[in-house]
Design a protein around this motif. Structure first.
Motif, PDB file in Angstrom:
ATOM      1  N   LEU A   1       0.342  11.779   5.680  1.00 11.02           N
ATOM      2  CA  LEU A   1       0.916  10.448   5.847  1.00 11.02           C
ATOM      3  C   LEU A   1      -0.151   9.367   5.758  1.00 11.02           C
ATOM      4  N   SER A   2      -1.335   9.674   6.258  1.00 12.46           N
ATOM      5  CA  SER A   2      -2.438   8.720   6.139  1.00 12.46           C
ATOM      6  C   SER A   2      -2.781   8.457   4.672  1.00 12.46           C
ATOM      7  N   GLY A   3      -2.798   9.536   3.884  1.00 16.06           N
ATOM      8  CA  GLY A   3      -3.059   9.360   2.450  1.00 16.06           C
ATOM      9  C   GLY A   3      -1.962   8.570   1.762  1.00 16.06           C
ATOM     10  N   PHE A   4      -0.691   8.843   2.115  1.00 14.22           N
ATOM     11  CA  PHE A   4       0.428   8.092   1.522  1.00 14.22           C
ATOM     12  C   PHE A   4       0.358   6.610   1.892  1.00 14.22           C
ATOM     13  N   THR A   5      -0.111   6.328   3.110  1.00 16.39           N
ATOM     14  CA  THR A   5      -0.222   4.932   3.545  1.00 16.39           C
ATOM     15  C   THR A   5      -1.210   4.164   2.663  1.00 16.39           C
ATOM     16  N   PHE A   6      -2.347   4.773   2.415  1.00 14.59           N
ATOM     17  CA  PHE A   6      -3.340   4.112   1.565  1.00 14.59           C
ATOM     18  C   PHE A   6      -2.871   4.038   0.119  1.00 14.59           C
ATOM     19  N   ALA A   7      -2.103   5.048  -0.312  1.00 14.03           N
ATOM     20  CA  ALA A   7      -1.575   5.022  -1.671  1.00 14.03           C
ATOM     21  C   ALA A   7      -0.567   3.880  -1.846  1.00 14.03           C
ATOM     22  N   LEU A   8       0.308   3.680  -0.858  1.00 13.79           N
ATOM     23  CA  LEU A   8       1.300   2.611  -0.938  1.00 13.79           C
ATOM     24  C   LEU A   8       0.653   1.234  -0.940  1.00 13.79           C
ATOM     25  N   SER A   9      -0.413   1.072  -0.167  1.00 10.25           N
ATOM     26  CA  SER A   9      -1.011  -0.246   0.020  1.00 10.25           C
ATOM     27  C   SER A   9      -2.218  -0.506  -0.859  1.00 10.25           C
ATOM     28  N   SER A  10      -2.703   0.535  -1.533  1.00  6.05           N
ATOM     29  CA  SER A  10      -3.959   0.439  -2.281  1.00  6.05           C
ATOM     30  C   SER A  10      -5.105  -0.006  -1.382  1.00  6.05           C
ATOM     31  N   GLY A  11      -4.996   0.339  -0.098  1.00  8.54           N
ATOM     32  CA  GLY A  11      -6.039  -0.007   0.848  1.00  8.54           C
ATOM     33  C   GLY A  11      -6.040  -1.458   1.283  1.00  8.54           C
ATOM     34  N   GLN A  12      -4.964  -2.206   0.975  1.00  2.54           N
ATOM     35  CA  GLN A  12      -4.902  -3.633   1.285  1.00  2.54           C
ATOM     36  C   GLN A  12      -3.880  -3.906   2.388  1.00  2.54           C
ATOM     37  N   VAL A  13      -4.129  -4.984   3.137  1.00 10.30           N
ATOM     38  CA  VAL A  13      -3.161  -5.443   4.129  1.00 10.30           C
ATOM     39  C   VAL A  13      -2.024  -6.153   3.403  1.00 10.30           C
ATOM     40  N   ILE A  14      -0.779  -5.763   3.708  1.00 16.78           N
ATOM     41  CA  ILE A  14       0.396  -6.383   3.074  1.00 16.78           C
ATOM     42  C   ILE A  14       1.059  -7.297   4.101  1.00 16.78           C
ATOM     43  N   PHE A  15       1.070  -8.588   3.810  1.00 11.94           N
ATOM     44  CA  PHE A  15       1.588  -9.563   4.772  1.00 11.94           C
ATOM     45  C   PHE A  15       2.677 -10.458   4.205  1.00 11.94           C
ATOM     46  N   SER A  16       2.998 -10.310   2.945  1.00  8.48           N
ATOM     47  CA  SER A  16       4.012 -11.178   2.335  1.00  8.48           C
ATOM     48  C   SER A  16       5.337 -10.431   2.215  1.00  8.48           C
ATOM     49  N   GLY A  17       6.425 -11.155   2.479  1.00  8.74           N
ATOM     50  CA  GLY A  17       7.749 -10.590   2.273  1.00  8.74           C
ATOM     51  C   GLY A  17       8.361  -9.881   3.453  1.00  8.74           C
ATOM     52  N   VAL A  18       7.678  -9.865   4.613  1.00 10.39           N
ATOM     53  CA  VAL A  18       8.280  -9.222   5.794  1.00 10.39           C
ATOM     54  C   VAL A  18       9.531 -10.006   6.185  1.00 10.39           C
ATOM     55  N   PRO A  19      10.692  -9.378   6.262  1.00  7.50           N
ATOM     56  CA  PRO A  19      11.945 -10.098   6.561  1.00  7.50           C
ATOM     57  C   PRO A  19      11.856 -10.913   7.857  1.00  7.50           C
ATOM     58  N   GLU A  20      12.461 -12.093   7.835  1.00  8.19           N
ATOM     59  CA  GLU A  20      12.414 -12.972   9.006  1.00  8.19           C
ATOM     60  C   GLU A  20      13.080 -12.345  10.229  1.00  8.19           C
ATOM     61  N   THR A  21      14.110 -11.554  10.016  1.00 12.04           N
ATOM     62  CA  THR A  21      14.778 -10.905  11.152  1.00 12.04           C
ATOM     63  C   THR A  21      13.832  -9.963  11.875  1.00 12.04           C
ATOM     64  N   VAL A  22      13.011  -9.262  11.122  1.00 10.10           N
ATOM     65  CA  VAL A  22      12.056  -8.321  11.722  1.00 10.10           C
ATOM     66  C   VAL A  22      11.002  -9.089  12.522  1.00 10.10           C
ATOM     67  N   THR A  23      10.462 -10.167  11.936  1.00  8.22           N
ATOM     68  CA  THR A  23       9.462 -10.954  12.661  1.00  8.22           C
ATOM     69  C   THR A  23      10.080 -11.664  13.868  1.00  8.22           C
ATOM     70  N   TYR A  24      11.344 -12.035  13.774  1.00 10.14           N
ATOM     71  CA  TYR A  24      12.022 -12.672  14.905  1.00 10.14           C
ATOM     72  C   TYR A  24      12.104 -11.696  16.083  1.00 10.14           C
ATOM     73  N   VAL A  25      12.517 -10.469  15.790  1.00  8.67           N
ATOM     74  CA  VAL A  25      12.601  -9.457  16.846  1.00  8.67           C
ATOM     75  C   VAL A  25      11.226  -9.181  17.440  1.00  8.67           C
ATOM     76  N   GLY A  26      10.220  -9.176  16.608  1.00  7.82           N
ATOM     77  CA  GLY A  26       8.880  -8.844  17.081  1.00  7.82           C
ATOM     78  C   GLY A  26       8.183  -9.956  17.832  1.00  7.82           C
ATOM     79  N   GLN A  27       8.523 -11.206  17.547  1.00  9.81           N
ATOM     80  CA  GLN A  27       7.735 -12.314  18.079  1.00  9.81           C
ATOM     81  C   GLN A  27       8.487 -13.243  19.027  1.00  9.81           C
ATOM     82  N   GLU A  28       9.793 -13.263  18.989  1.00 10.11           N
ATOM     83  CA  GLU A  28      10.549 -14.185  19.840  1.00 10.11           C
ATOM     84  C   GLU A  28      10.777 -13.593  21.226  1.00 10.11           C
ATOM     85  N   ARG A  29      11.162 -14.481  22.153  1.00  4.46           N
ATOM     86  CA  ARG A  29      11.369 -14.066  23.539  1.00  4.46           C
ATOM     87  C   ARG A  29      12.783 -14.381  24.001  1.00  4.46           C
TER      88      ARG A  29
END
Length: 342
Positions: free
Chosen positions: A156-184
């Motif tokens: 799974l660690s290898g698949f993670t790096f394969a999916l991301s090419s070793g880069q942080v992916i920060f664009s396109g995260v759905p607003e509903t997901v960030t709302y659940v993660g960050q709102e109170r």
């Protein structure tokens, strides 16, 4: 020598008082032993909270405590996921790499333009599939869960790096997901409330359903459970699947809180999760893996590191603290298990 009547009466009363005082003292000792045995971790947590509150005026603040709880939502999911196979006598060492992989799956799908429903569903389903694979390797192929899950974790660690090419992916995260993660909600993060709901559901599942009782029976003695008519193999696979489900939920929390997926995220959560799981054995139901004890252990670890951080402890204190607590927790858990067997 002949004792007077009054002297004999005095001796009788004194003997009666001493005979009743001894059981009272024994009862108090037994009560104190039970309290210390079941709630020692909780008492230590209270001591740490009081100590850090006195040592730092920044510890007992609303902002610090709410942030502390929000951060623990993800580690709580990993700990809960570790507990389920542990109850059945198995290990899952892929949990850290799995949560990183699932968070990356969600980020990649979000970057591709998919909405929250697809992203969240894919992460949870992928978690269940990973759990089923771990269970199949352990039960059907009769590979030690320690080795099987270690291998799947590396994959799974290898698949993670394969999916991301070793880069942080920060664009396109759905607003509903960030709302659940960050709102109170009502002063606490939404993920904290959801974690409480998950904890209550797991407590009911493990202690008040046939599934939970059978898992404990398998963990106590798989052969005895099998001879009693329990389908041990199927239940073990199901336990790994439940662990994958919980990791999928934790990955959703992590993606929402961070708003991005880092290919290096995940492995560092494994040790504190198992430290909390083993430390939880020492409270609530001593000698058995349980949800309430693990929650207290999670808070204990969080308060310990948070307080040390506020007091200016260097960055390398966290792995030392987690490692030390893990060793103490394992030693204590083994002692509790031997005590239960006696």
């Amino acid at each position: 020598m002949v004792l007077r009547m009054s002297e004999r009466n005095d001796l009788t009363v004194a003997a009666r008082d001493s005979s009743t005082a001894a059981p009272d003292r024994n009862a108090l000792k037994e009560l104190a032993a039970v309290i210390f045995e079941k709630y020692a971790t909780l008492l230590l947590l209270v001591v740490l909270v009081v100590s850090f509150s006195v040592a730092s005026n920044r510890f007992l603040t609303t902002q610090n405590l709410t942030n502390l709880l929000v951060v623990q939502a993800v580690i709580s999911c990993v700990t809960f996921a570790a507990i389920i196979p542990l109850i059945a006598g198995e290990f899952d060492l892929s949990l850290g790499n799995m949560i990183g992989f699932l968070a990356m799956v969600g980020a990649v799908l979000g970057a591709a333009g998919y909405g929250a429903a697809v992203v969240v569903s894919a992460m949870i389903v992928a978690g269940v599939i990973c759990g089923l694979i771990n269970g199949a390797l352990t039960v059907r192929f009769e590979i030690s869960s320690f080795i099987a899950t270690l291998g799947t974790g590396i994959l799974l660690s290898g698949f993670t790096f394969a999916l991301s090419s070793g880069q942080v992916i920060f664009s396109g995260v759905p607003e509903t997901v960030t709302y659940v993660g960050q709102e109170r909600f009502l002063g606490l993060g939404i993920t904290v409330w959801l974690t409480i709901v998950i904890a209550i559901a797991l407590l009911y599942l493990t202690e008040h359903t046939p599934f939970g009782r059978k898992l404990y029976a398998i963990g106590g003695s798989e052969r005895v459970a099998f001879l009693a008519g329990i389908r041990t193999g199927r239940l073990k696979i199901l336990a790994f699947a439940v662990a994958g489900l919980l990791i999928g939920i934790g990955a959703v929390f992590a993606l929402g809180q961070n708003g991005a997926a880092n290919p290096g995220f995940g492995p560092d959560l494994l040790l504190p999760a198992y430290a909390a799981a083993f430390l939880g054995v020492t409270s609530y139901r001593p000698g058995y893996y349980n949800v309430p004890g693990s929650i207290v252990a999670i808070l204990l670890l969080a308060v310990g590191f948070n307080g040390l951080n506020l007091l200016g402890a260097p960055f390398w204190v966290q792995p030392i603290f987690n490692g030390a607590v893990l060793l103490v927790a394992v030693i204590t858990a083994r002692a509790e298990a031997r005590h239960i067997k006696k």
